[in-house]
Design a protein around this motif. Sequence first.
Motif, short mmCIF file in Angstrom:
data_model
loop_
_atom_site.label_atom_id
_atom_site.label_comp_id
_atom_site.label_asym_id
_atom_site.label_seq_id
_atom_site.Cartn_x
_atom_site.Cartn_y
_atom_site.Cartn_z
N HIS A 69 6.57 -5.85 11.77
CA HIS A 69 5.64 -7.22 12.60
C HIS A 69 4.57 -6.39 13.36
N TRP A 115 7.62 -14.01 14.79
CA TRP A 115 7.65 -14.54 13.41
C TRP A 115 7.45 -14.22 12.29
N GLU A 116 6.69 -12.98 12.38
CA GLU A 116 6.22 -12.41 11.58
C GLU A 116 6.73 -11.70 10.56
N SER A 171 16.39 -11.93 18.46
CA SER A 171 16.38 -12.78 19.39
C SER A 171 17.36 -14.15 18.76
N VAL A 186 2.53 -14.54 7.30
CA VAL A 186 2.31 -14.97 8.59
C VAL A 186 1.51 -13.97 9.63
N SER A 216 18.58 -15.95 16.35
CA SER A 216 18.37 -16.73 15.61
C SER A 216 19.23 -17.33 15.05
N PRO A 241 11.77 -13.47 9.11
CA PRO A 241 11.46 -14.26 10.67
C PRO A 241 12.77 -14.27 11.52
N HIS A 242 12.28 -13.52 12.31
CA HIS A 242 12.73 -13.31 14.28
C HIS A 242 14.21 -12.94 14.04
N HIS A 250 13.06 -9.22 15.79
CA HIS A 250 12.81 -10.33 16.48
C HIS A 250 11.42 -10.81 15.84
#
Length: 247
Positions: free
Chosen positions: A79, A147-148, A196, A105, A198, A141-142, A145
């Motif tokens: 990331h 998004w990418e 994160s 991403v 998620s 993703p996440h 942590h």
Amino acid sequence: MAITNVSAGTNVEEIADGVYRINTPVSLIPGGFSFNQYLVVDEQPPLFHTGPRRMFPLVREAVEHVMPAERLRFLALSHFEADECGSLNEWLAAAPQAVPLCSRVAAMVSVNDVADRPAMALADGAELSLGRRSVKWLDAPHLPHGWETGFLMDTMSRTLFCGDLFTQGGTGAAALTTQDILDNSEAFRQPMDYFSHSTNTRQLIEHLAVEAPTTLACMHGSAWRGDGAALLRALGERLVGQPARTA
């Protein structure tokens, strides 16, 4: 283990067939900390994590202990963060044939803007031949942590380059261990939770576990050898149901 810079303590050691951990201990926090990069020697060698920008001379020195730095073909990152890709452009200058390697991403939102050459962006499940081995990209993703975020799996040595998962305190003096790292990593996480949390954490963990890694190449601390699927699922059990910490 070969010490490649006596002053900094940077060292390099082979932890799996053709997979080398580069480790630099630092004193950022009480008890110490470490930054690791992983070099895979093959026809098209990747370096997973570049290290922070100011650490570039140390990491290059360690890479040169194993092979010429200009032979690097891929500069991979999980990331977009300084310890993942802070010296990306320095490496692109040192290795003229190299390109960034990341998720689609990451390429879209950061890497293709910051990097001096366009990235090779891999979709989830895509495989890339390095020569006698291949690596497989796994979107996550996440986790922990970003998004990418995604990870690479070396399908020959069964090594999962797992970034910030299982981050351990201390200097990572042992390049490779079979001892428990889950409790250490969880103890490190608790005071400054960087996950994160998620809603699909369990599914993301399982996405990695089904690859059945036997070596986990952690970015901070020791790499680990054993039943990687079981350890990943044990981490998932610790994470599921835990709310993110608040200030």
